[in-house]
Motif scaffolding. Sequence first.
Motif, short mmCIF file in Angstrom:
data_model
loop_
_atom_site.label_atom_id
_atom_site.label_comp_id
_atom_site.label_asym_id
_atom_site.label_seq_id
_atom_site.Cartn_x
_atom_site.Cartn_y
_atom_site.Cartn_z
N ALA A 294 2.88 8.05 10.72
CA ALA A 294 2.85 9.51 10.53
C ALA A 294 2.41 10.19 11.83
O ALA A 294 1.59 9.66 12.58
N THR A 295 2.95 11.37 12.09
CA THR A 295 2.56 12.12 13.29
C THR A 295 1.22 12.82 13.08
O THR A 295 0.48 13.03 14.04
N GLU A 296 0.90 13.18 11.84
CA GLU A 296 -0.38 13.80 11.52
C GLU A 296 -1.19 12.84 10.65
O GLU A 296 -0.66 12.23 9.74
N CYS A 297 -2.46 12.75 10.92
CA CYS A 297 -3.36 11.90 10.13
C CYS A 297 -2.83 10.48 9.97
O CYS A 297 -2.68 9.99 8.83
N PRO A 298 -2.51 9.79 11.06
CA PRO A 298 -1.88 8.46 10.91
C PRO A 298 -2.74 7.46 10.16
O PRO A 298 -2.21 6.66 9.38
N ARG A 299 -4.07 7.47 10.36
CA ARG A 299 -4.93 6.51 9.67
C ARG A 299 -4.95 6.77 8.18
O ARG A 299 -5.03 5.84 7.36
N VAL A 300 -4.88 8.04 7.79
CA VAL A 300 -4.88 8.39 6.37
C VAL A 300 -3.58 7.94 5.72
O VAL A 300 -3.58 7.30 4.66
N HIS A 301 -2.47 8.24 6.35
CA HIS A 301 -1.17 7.90 5.77
C HIS A 301 -0.87 6.40 5.87
O HIS A 301 -0.01 5.90 5.13
N ALA A 302 -1.57 5.71 6.73
CA ALA A 302 -1.33 4.26 6.86
C ALA A 302 -1.68 3.50 5.59
O ALA A 302 -1.19 2.40 5.36
N ARG A 303 -2.49 4.08 4.73
CA ARG A 303 -2.87 3.43 3.48
C ARG A 303 -1.84 3.65 2.37
O ARG A 303 -1.94 3.06 1.31
N HIS A 304 -0.86 4.51 2.63
CA HIS A 304 0.14 4.81 1.62
C HIS A 304 1.34 3.87 1.76
O HIS A 304 1.65 3.38 2.84
N SER A 305 2.05 3.69 0.64
CA SER A 305 3.32 2.97 0.67
C SER A 305 4.40 3.86 1.29
O SER A 305 4.15 5.03 1.60
N ARG A 306 5.58 3.32 1.43
CA ARG A 306 6.70 4.18 1.82
C ARG A 306 7.06 5.08 0.63
O ARG A 306 6.83 4.72 -0.53
N PRO A 307 7.62 6.25 0.89
CA PRO A 307 7.97 7.14 -0.22
C PRO A 307 9.20 6.65 -0.97
O PRO A 307 10.17 6.19 -0.37
N MET A 308 9.14 6.77 -2.29
CA MET A 308 10.27 6.44 -3.15
C MET A 308 10.31 7.43 -4.30
O MET A 308 9.30 8.08 -4.61
N THR A 309 11.44 7.55 -4.97
CA THR A 309 11.53 8.46 -6.10
C THR A 309 10.78 7.89 -7.31
O THR A 309 10.54 6.68 -7.39
N MET A 310 10.46 8.78 -8.24
CA MET A 310 9.77 8.35 -9.44
C MET A 310 10.63 7.34 -10.20
O MET A 310 10.11 6.37 -10.78
N ALA A 311 11.93 7.56 -10.17
CA ALA A 311 12.83 6.62 -10.86
C ALA A 311 12.73 5.22 -10.24
O ALA A 311 12.74 4.20 -10.96
N GLN A 312 12.62 5.15 -8.93
CA GLN A 312 12.49 3.85 -8.25
C GLN A 312 11.15 3.20 -8.58
O GLN A 312 11.08 1.97 -8.77
N TRP A 313 10.08 4.00 -8.68
CA TRP A 313 8.78 3.43 -9.04
C TRP A 313 8.81 2.87 -10.47
O TRP A 313 8.26 1.80 -10.74
N ARG A 314 9.47 3.57 -11.36
CA ARG A 314 9.58 3.08 -12.74
C ARG A 314 10.31 1.73 -12.77
O ARG A 314 9.94 0.83 -13.52
N ALA A 315 11.35 1.63 -11.94
CA ALA A 315 12.13 0.39 -11.90
C ALA A 315 11.28 -0.79 -11.44
O ALA A 315 11.56 -1.94 -11.80
N LEU A 316 10.23 -0.51 -10.65
CA LEU A 316 9.33 -1.56 -10.17
C LEU A 316 8.19 -1.83 -11.15
O LEU A 316 7.32 -2.67 -10.88
N GLY A 317 8.17 -1.11 -12.25
CA GLY A 317 7.13 -1.34 -13.26
C GLY A 317 5.89 -0.49 -13.09
O GLY A 317 4.89 -0.70 -13.78
#
Length: 376
Positions: A294-317
């Motif tokens: 991330a260009t802003e707050c890289p250490r904060v965003h480093a703890r996040h996964s890559r973005p996906m749609t809610m439908a994709q998250w549901r498919a992963l359980g």
Amino acid sequence: MKRVGTLLLRGVLAVVGSSIGMTASAQLDPLAPLPESRSPPTQQLVPVVPVATSLAPQVSTGFEAYRQRLTYIARSGGISEATIAAIVPYLQLNNRVIRLDRGQPGAVGNTSYTPPFAPYRREHVTSDLINRGQSRYRDLWPWLSRVEQRTGVPASVMMAIYGHETSYGSVTGGFDIIEALASLAYEGRRRPLFESEFVAGLKLIDMGIPRWRLKGSYAGATGYPQFMPSTVIRLRADGDGDGKAEIWSNQVDGLASIANYLKDAGWKAGVPWGIPVRVPSILDRNSIRNTVAATECPRVHARHSRPMTMAQWRALGVTPYSQSIPDNETATLLEPDGRGQTAYLLTGNYKAILKYNCSNFYALSVGLLANAIVGR
């Protein structure tokens, strides 16, 4: 021979004395007659001081010298000469401000360790904050509902930030922010930022806000929303329609200004900031790892996964506990207490809260306090 030397010396003194007297008279009254040429009495002679000592320029150092730069940047920023003259020469270095700034978590030492979120949550989402937030929410709802409709920002989120920043207006800070910003700029760790905010603070005074009103945190944030001066100029808002944006004494204006800030940061109406979710134990974290810094707050965003749609998250359980996110909305996964504990899917509105304070713990606790205020 000694006698002749004495007479010659007296003659020289007489000429010098006449010249001094003539100069002084000419300065006081150019039309006055020339003085008589006579030797002045001995007691009127002024001891000669070496020119190098009496006329040597005094070199300013430290904060005294830095005030000259503050004058320069204020003038370059269009600040009135009256405001500059009334404030800059009298500024003093506030060493307590500098100590507090240097003592911030992450300013020094090891910054790689991330503690669990649960203790922070217990301290910042308390029953007291929830109860007081609910009371303010009910009392101010007639005005806040209109702000919510205008900005798309839920009144509960405005209230949660208000509670976090100032304990609902009871703790707004007692530092003179003009002096604090000058001190932080002089210290130099983030000089461009604080010099810019110093000029913005003077601009507020030029706009008619009295200096006694500009009290706040040691970092220069002021008012109910705890805005930096440049943000006050740009985003303070009139919440009750009286034609003023009084963020230091009017709660509705302060809350409307918070909403205005979040809207400017990209808040999307009708989308939650995030939701608590269950994560299956078999989820492959490597497959969802975010590889883009991330260009802003890289250490904060480093703890996040890559973005996906809610439908994709549901498919992963990954399943919500209650409230959900529209299937086409993207979200990132954060597990602030580690695997097996409550995780969160976080939307773009969470990123708007991060712009207020770039901390996962701050943004999570704001969201959870907002949920609790409305009983969610």
